[in-house]
Design an enzyme around this catalytic site. Structure first.
Site, PDB file in Angstrom:
ATOM      1  N   ASP A  78      60.459  -6.487  80.913  1.00 20.07           N
ATOM      2  CA  ASP A  78      59.146  -5.994  80.490  1.00 20.07           C
ATOM      3  C   ASP A  78      59.225  -5.505  79.042  1.00 20.07           C
ATOM      4  O   ASP A  78      59.845  -4.480  78.756  1.00 20.07           O
ATOM      5  CB  ASP A  78      58.716  -4.823  81.394  1.00 20.07           C
ATOM      6  CG  ASP A  78      57.315  -4.337  81.042  1.00 20.07           C
ATOM      7  OD1 ASP A  78      56.351  -4.921  81.559  1.00 20.07           O
ATOM      8  OD2 ASP A  78      57.184  -3.397  80.229  1.00 20.07           O
ATOM      9  N   TYR A  83      56.635  -2.520  71.182  1.00 18.33           N
ATOM     10  CA  TYR A  83      58.040  -2.106  71.200  1.00 18.33           C
ATOM     11  C   TYR A  83      58.843  -2.752  70.062  1.00 18.33           C
ATOM     12  O   TYR A  83      59.966  -2.362  69.805  1.00 18.33           O
ATOM     13  CB  TYR A  83      58.715  -2.448  72.538  1.00 18.33           C
ATOM     14  CG  TYR A  83      58.014  -1.966  73.785  1.00 18.33           C
ATOM     15  CD1 TYR A  83      57.012  -0.987  73.730  1.00 18.33           C
ATOM     16  CD2 TYR A  83      58.343  -2.481  75.039  1.00 18.33           C
ATOM     17  CE1 TYR A  83      56.368  -0.568  74.884  1.00 18.33           C
ATOM     18  CE2 TYR A  83      57.706  -2.056  76.192  1.00 18.33           C
ATOM     19  CZ  TYR A  83      56.712  -1.111  76.105  1.00 18.33           C
ATOM     20  OH  TYR A  83      56.065  -0.704  77.248  1.00 18.33           O
ATOM     21  N   LYS A 108      52.892  -7.564  76.054  1.00 19.33           N
ATOM     22  CA  LYS A 108      51.584  -6.893  76.086  1.00 19.33           C
ATOM     23  C   LYS A 108      50.952  -6.916  74.706  1.00 19.33           C
ATOM     24  O   LYS A 108      51.654  -6.747  73.696  1.00 19.33           O
ATOM     25  CB  LYS A 108      51.744  -5.417  76.513  1.00 19.33           C
ATOM     26  CG  LYS A 108      52.668  -5.206  77.691  1.00 19.33           C
ATOM     27  CD  LYS A 108      52.735  -3.758  78.155  1.00 19.33           C
ATOM     28  CE  LYS A 108      53.860  -3.571  79.157  1.00 19.33           C
ATOM     29  NZ  LYS A 108      55.171  -3.336  78.567  1.00 19.33           N
ATOM     30  N   HIS A 141      47.613  -3.867  76.728  1.00 17.85           N
ATOM     31  CA  HIS A 141      48.489  -2.699  76.882  1.00 17.85           C
ATOM     32  C   HIS A 141      47.705  -1.432  77.252  1.00 17.85           C
ATOM     33  O   HIS A 141      48.122  -0.669  78.116  1.00 17.85           O
ATOM     34  CB  HIS A 141      49.259  -2.494  75.571  1.00 17.85           C
ATOM     35  CG  HIS A 141      50.569  -1.792  75.740  1.00 17.85           C
ATOM     36  ND1 HIS A 141      51.660  -2.065  74.952  1.00 17.85           N
ATOM     37  CD2 HIS A 141      50.976  -0.813  76.597  1.00 17.85           C
ATOM     38  CE1 HIS A 141      52.674  -1.291  75.309  1.00 17.85           C
ATOM     39  NE2 HIS A 141      52.283  -0.522  76.306  1.00 17.85           N
TER      40      HIS A 141
HETATM   41  N1  NAP Z   1      52.455  -0.026  79.891  1.00 16.41           N
HETATM   42  C1  NAP Z   1      52.761   1.120  79.324  1.00 16.41           C
HETATM   43  O1  NAP Z   1      51.923   1.797  78.708  1.00 16.41           O
HETATM   44  C2  NAP Z   1      54.165   1.627  79.449  1.00 16.41           C
HETATM   45  C3  NAP Z   1      54.479   2.946  79.063  1.00 16.41           C
HETATM   46  C4  NAP Z   1      55.790   3.376  79.202  1.00 16.41           C
HETATM   47  C5  NAP Z   1      56.749   2.534  79.743  1.00 16.41           C
HETATM   48  N2  NAP Z   1      56.421   1.237  80.085  1.00 16.41           N
HETATM   49  C6  NAP Z   1      57.421   0.291  80.645  1.00 16.41           C
HETATM   50  O2  NAP Z   1      58.104   0.933  81.715  1.00 16.41           O
HETATM   51  C7  NAP Z   1      59.496   0.906  81.454  1.00 16.41           C
HETATM   52  C8  NAP Z   1      60.183   2.115  82.083  1.00 16.41           C
HETATM   53  O3  NAP Z   1      59.602   3.313  81.620  1.00 16.41           O
HETATM   54  P1  NAP Z   1      60.354   4.314  80.623  1.00 16.41           P
HETATM   55  O4  NAP Z   1      61.323   3.556  79.824  1.00 16.41           O
HETATM   56  O5  NAP Z   1      59.293   5.071  79.906  1.00 16.41           O
HETATM   57  O6  NAP Z   1      61.045   5.385  81.579  1.00 16.41           O
HETATM   58  P2  NAP Z   1      61.992   5.381  82.876  1.00 16.41           P
HETATM   59  O7  NAP Z   1      62.434   4.025  83.231  1.00 16.41           O
HETATM   60  O8  NAP Z   1      61.285   6.217  83.896  1.00 16.41           O
HETATM   61  O9  NAP Z   1      63.225   6.246  82.346  1.00 16.41           O
HETATM   62  C9  NAP Z   1      64.075   5.812  81.325  1.00 16.41           C
HETATM   63  C10 NAP Z   1      64.979   6.991  80.919  1.00 16.41           C
HETATM   64  O10 NAP Z   1      65.736   7.441  82.036  1.00 16.41           O
HETATM   65  C11 NAP Z   1      67.132   7.279  81.784  1.00 16.41           C
HETATM   66  N3  NAP Z   1      67.684   6.700  83.011  1.00 16.41           N
HETATM   67  C12 NAP Z   1      67.513   5.446  83.483  1.00 16.41           C
HETATM   68  N4  NAP Z   1      68.141   5.271  84.646  1.00 16.41           N
HETATM   69  C13 NAP Z   1      68.748   6.441  84.944  1.00 16.41           C
HETATM   70  C14 NAP Z   1      69.555   6.877  86.006  1.00 16.41           C
HETATM   71  N5  NAP Z   1      69.873   6.060  87.000  1.00 16.41           N
HETATM   72  N6  NAP Z   1      69.991   8.164  86.001  1.00 16.41           N
HETATM   73  C15 NAP Z   1      69.675   9.007  84.989  1.00 16.41           C
HETATM   74  N7  NAP Z   1      68.897   8.651  83.933  1.00 16.41           N
HETATM   75  C16 NAP Z   1      68.450   7.379  83.910  1.00 16.41           C
HETATM   76  C17 NAP Z   1      67.252   6.346  80.609  1.00 16.41           C
HETATM   77  O11 NAP Z   1      68.388   6.672  79.834  1.00 16.41           O
HETATM   78  P3  NAP Z   1      69.404   5.611  79.129  1.00 16.41           P
HETATM   79  O12 NAP Z   1      68.594   4.436  78.667  1.00 16.41           O
HETATM   80  O13 NAP Z   1      69.972   6.426  78.013  1.00 16.41           O
HETATM   81  O14 NAP Z   1      70.425   5.254  80.168  1.00 16.41           O
HETATM   82  C18 NAP Z   1      65.977   6.649  79.842  1.00 16.41           C
HETATM   83  O15 NAP Z   1      66.141   7.809  79.060  1.00 16.41           O
HETATM   84  C19 NAP Z   1      59.567   0.883  79.918  1.00 16.41           C
HETATM   85  O16 NAP Z   1      60.833   0.534  79.424  1.00 16.41           O
HETATM   86  C20 NAP Z   1      58.465  -0.102  79.598  1.00 16.41           C
HETATM   87  O17 NAP Z   1      58.913  -1.430  79.822  1.00 16.41           O
HETATM   88  C21 NAP Z   1      55.134   0.793  79.947  1.00 16.41           C
END
Ligand code: NAP
Length: 312
Positions: A78, A83, A108, A141
């Site tokens: 994704d 990004y 997106k 998005h």
């Molecule tokens: N459509 C939208 O508006 C929107 C908005 C936000 C996000 N997104 C999408 O959703 C995806 C995921 O959301 P996100 O990146 O915001 O947050 P997330 O996946 O909820 O959390 C990512 C964070 O948690 C840490 N992490 C991951 N796995 C872990 C584990 N098993 N134990 C402890 N910490 C862990 C990562 O650290 P490290 O990387 O340092 O390991 C990073 O800091 C994004 O990458 C993006 O593709 C979309």
């Protein structure tokens, strides 16, 4: 690691997928195609229910992070124009040796490009960055209802063009609330395949998920572990201890058992693996209900009705 999975994500795994006699790298590849249950979208295409998000991965680190995720077994990436790392995603796919056709790629439309001509040019740029002739899923998005005279419908009509000409196999939206989706339904003929929204235990979004389900829209959970904020929760910790799993695994498994598509992000190999090892255990009904009590209606991200950010 032993993964197994079934399209019925609520069931525990069968015994059929035991580790195979292959080098570890190949074993992970072999198991990948068996491991991630597909969700069928309203246009007939399927999407792996578990994917890998690349938000906040620096462009120069994205190829390595994507390749790592593919080597662990993810087959769904994704990304987004916002990004600025689409090129790295494509490079990571090439470096991994996994055929393009086996990877589900979402991008997106960036916020500054809602006007139809801008959206067309932005999408061409996405395909050029990826050097692909199609994306599996393209999303608006954010709805940006306070910008562009509130007109996200003409933007949606342009995405319909992309689907008709085959350059986007599926099309959908992100951060759309029910009243935004109502407008698309009233003013166009195509229902989004996906609505990608913030969901985690502190922001369970049950009402919007119900709306999506009632209208044939698949719900996809972003920030599924609230960027780590839910991982110290004592209730989640207790369930993790009872299951012999980590808090992140419990939360991601909760998403899968609710039927949502989920796209955790990590650049840390041990976590990338941990977040993928979700198909050999399950939360029982009591644990699912307990998780449900954690909802505080507490988002980490902005309100889609007022969010009006346009990147430089
Ligand atoms: N459509 C939208 O508006 C929107 C908005 C936000 C996000 N997104 C999408 O959703 C995806 C995921 O959301 P996100 O990146 O915001 O947050 P997330 O996946 O909820 O959390 C990512 C964070 O948690 C840490 N992490 C991951 N796995 C872990 C584990 N098993 N134990 C402890 N910490 C862990 C990562 O650290 P490290 O990387 O340092 O390991 C990073 O800091 C994004 O990458 C993006 O593709 C979309």
């Amino acid at each position: 690691m032993c993964f197994s999975g079934s399209p019925d994500v609520g069931t525990t795994p069968s015994e059929k997928s035991q580790p195979k006699e292959n080098p570890p790298h190949m074993t992970e590849h072999r198991q990948a195609s068996e491991a991630t249950p597909p969700v069928t979208l309203n246009d007939g295409h399927t999407i792996p229910q578990l994917g890998f998000g690349v938000f906040q991965i620096a462009p120069e680190e994205t190829a390595a992070a994507t390749r790592q995720a593919l080597e662990v077994g993810y087959r769904h990436i994704d990304t987004a124009e916002m990004y600025r790392n689409e090129r790295g995603v494509a490079e990571g796919i090439r470096q991994s040796g996994v055929p393009r056709s086996e990877v589900f790629v979402t991008s997106k439309l960036n916020n500054g490009f809602h006007r139809p001509d801008h959206a067309r040019r932005a999408f061409e740029q996405t395909l050029a960055e990826l050097s692909f002739d199609y994306v599996d899923l393209f999303l608006i998005h954010w709805p940006l209802p306070t910008l562009y005279g509130g007109d996200f419908v003409s933007t949606w009509e342009v995405l319909i063009e992309f689907q008709k000409d085959g350059r986007a196999r599926s099309i959908g939206v992100s951060n759309f609330l029910a009243h935004h989706l109502d407008r698309l339904a009233a003013e166009t003929d195509v229902v989004p395949a996906v609505n990608q929204i913030e969901i985690h235990p502190y922001f369970a979004q049950n009402e919007l998920r119900r709306y999506d389900a009632g209208h044939g829209v698949a719900t996809e959970a972003w920030s599924p572990i609230a960027q780590g904020r839910v991982l110290d929760d004592p209730v989640i910790g207790e369930i993790a201890q009872a299951l012999g799993r980590t808090p992140a695994q419990v939360v991601l498994r909760w998403h899968l058992q609710r039927g949502d598509i989920v796209i955790p992000k990590s650049v840390t190999l041990s976590r990338v693996r941990e977040n993928f090892a979700l198909f050999d255990f399950a939360l029982d009904d009591g644990q699912m209900s307990t998780m449900g009590t954690l909802d505080r209606n507490e988002p980490t991200g902005p309100d889609p009705d007022t969010f009006a950010y346009i990147p430089d």
